[in-house]
Design a protein around this motif. Structure first.
Motif, PDB file in Angstrom:
ATOM      1  N   ALA A  51       0.853  -1.187   0.000  1.00  0.00           N
ATOM      2  CA  ALA A  51       0.000   0.000   0.000  1.00  0.00           C
ATOM      3  C   ALA A  51       0.886   1.232   0.000  1.00  0.00           C
ATOM      4  O   ALA A  51       2.027   1.196   0.476  1.00  0.00           O
ATOM      5  CB  ALA A  51      -0.923   0.002   1.218  1.00  0.00           C
ATOM      6  N   ASP A  52       0.355   2.345  -0.561  1.00  0.00           N
ATOM      7  CA  ASP A  52       1.121   3.579  -0.590  1.00  0.00           C
ATOM      8  C   ASP A  52       0.224   4.787  -0.347  1.00  0.00           C
ATOM      9  O   ASP A  52      -1.008   4.705  -0.428  1.00  0.00           O
ATOM     10  CB  ASP A  52       1.888   3.736  -1.911  1.00  0.00           C
ATOM     11  N   VAL A  53       0.861   5.905  -0.036  1.00  0.00           N
ATOM     12  CA  VAL A  53       0.159   7.171   0.169  1.00  0.00           C
ATOM     13  C   VAL A  53       1.075   8.278  -0.324  1.00  0.00           C
ATOM     14  O   VAL A  53       2.314   8.152  -0.265  1.00  0.00           O
ATOM     15  CB  VAL A  53      -0.225   7.361   1.658  1.00  0.00           C
ATOM     16  N   ILE A  72      -3.311  11.271  -2.204  1.00  0.00           N
ATOM     17  CA  ILE A  72      -3.692  10.045  -2.909  1.00  0.00           C
ATOM     18  C   ILE A  72      -3.237   8.835  -2.103  1.00  0.00           C
ATOM     19  O   ILE A  72      -2.285   8.906  -1.320  1.00  0.00           O
ATOM     20  CB  ILE A  72      -3.091   9.980  -4.329  1.00  0.00           C
ATOM     21  N   GLY A  73      -3.909   7.736  -2.311  1.00  0.00           N
ATOM     22  CA  GLY A  73      -3.537   6.483  -1.662  1.00  0.00           C
ATOM     23  C   GLY A  73      -3.948   5.317  -2.527  1.00  0.00           C
ATOM     24  O   GLY A  73      -4.849   5.438  -3.365  1.00  0.00           O
ATOM     25  N   GLY A  93       0.523  -4.030 -10.731  1.00  0.00           N
ATOM     26  CA  GLY A  93      -0.782  -3.410 -10.902  1.00  0.00           C
ATOM     27  C   GLY A  93      -1.132  -2.594  -9.677  1.00  0.00           C
ATOM     28  O   GLY A  93      -0.760  -2.964  -8.551  1.00  0.00           O
ATOM     29  N   GLU A  94      -1.843  -1.465  -9.882  1.00  0.00           N
ATOM     30  CA  GLU A  94      -2.172  -0.587  -8.761  1.00  0.00           C
ATOM     31  C   GLU A  94      -3.558   0.007  -8.943  1.00  0.00           C
ATOM     32  O   GLU A  94      -3.961   0.372 -10.054  1.00  0.00           O
ATOM     33  CB  GLU A  94      -1.151   0.543  -8.642  1.00  0.00           C
ATOM     34  N   ILE A  95      -4.296   0.106  -7.852  1.00  0.00           N
ATOM     35  CA  ILE A  95      -5.558   0.830  -7.794  1.00  0.00           C
ATOM     36  C   ILE A  95      -5.382   1.969  -6.813  1.00  0.00           C
ATOM     37  O   ILE A  95      -4.926   1.756  -5.683  1.00  0.00           O
ATOM     38  CB  ILE A  95      -6.721  -0.082  -7.362  1.00  0.00           C
ATOM     39  N   ALA A  96      -5.717   3.215  -7.252  1.00  0.00           N
ATOM     40  CA  ALA A  96      -5.464   4.375  -6.409  1.00  0.00           C
ATOM     41  C   ALA A  96      -6.663   5.317  -6.429  1.00  0.00           C
ATOM     42  O   ALA A  96      -7.450   5.330  -7.381  1.00  0.00           O
ATOM     43  CB  ALA A  96      -4.214   5.115  -6.887  1.00  0.00           C
TER      44      ALA A  96
END
Length: 202
Positions: A51-53, A72-73, A93-96
């Motif tokens: 996970a990222d922010v 954003i996260g 792959g990423e969902i943000a």
């Protein structure tokens, strides 16, 4: 007389045993068994989730003349494969989500990654495609539009343990313009983002 006899017997025994001792000394010493060295370098090969922010700053929503900057996260998952000792390639792959007046966005991206590993430090570049949904609000009007585009960026990732990594990443997103009509005119999801993330490597 007995002393002379004993001396002769002892001398004969020494003379007879000397070749045996010499033969023992000439025999090769057995070599120690080979033990392969154990590598202590971090292995980047494997699947991971994380996970990222971060923060994004973007182009203006044209007719509103406002920046759609936002916190954003997201969540991401991918796979790395380490080749030729230091070269690492993979996919992610990423969902943000990012939301701020006048434009809130959901995005889904698939990116390739390639980098160079300095043991437990990975420096990489990334590029891929993106699909996003923008939602623009104005005076009670609310319109959504779908955007397509690309992402390109770079980052540094560090393995903190055998399973935990942390990263800092920059991404530029470019998408098409869409007309949001009465909710605020044209807008896009293009812009810049910096993010911090943590991942678990399987």
């Amino acid at each position: 007389m007995s002393k002379l006899l004993l001396g002769a017997v002892a001398g004969s025994a020494l003379l007879l045993s000397a070749p045996v001792f010499a033969a023992d000394l000439n025999e090769p010493i057995p070599a120690a068994p080979y033990v392969a060295p154990v590598s202590t370098a971090f292995d980047w090969t494997g699947a991971y989730v994380g996970a990222d922010v971060g923060y994004s700053w973007a182009n203006k929503a044209a007719s509103r003349n406002k920046d759609h900057d936002a916190v954003i996260g997201g969540v991401f998952a991918g796979y790395n494969y380490q080749i030729q000792n230091n070269i690492v390639v993979g996919g992610e792959g990423e969902i943000a989500y990012g939301g701020a007046d006048p434009l809130a966005t959901w995005t889904g991206a698939v990116r390739g990654r390639a980098g160079y590993a300095f043991d437990n430090i990975l420096v990489y570049g990334t590029v891929g495609g993106l699909v996003g949904q923008g939602e623009m609000k104005n005076d009670g009007r609310n319109n959504t539009r779908t955007h397509v585009g690309y992402q390109v960026g770079a980052g540094v990732e560090a393995a903190l343990t055998n399973n935990i990594t942390a990263r800092a990443e920059y991404l530029y997103t470019g998408t098409n313009d869409r007309d949001y009509g009465s909710a605020g005119g044209e807008g896009d999801l293009s812009g810049n983002a910096v993010k911090l993330g943590v991942a678990y490597k399987f």
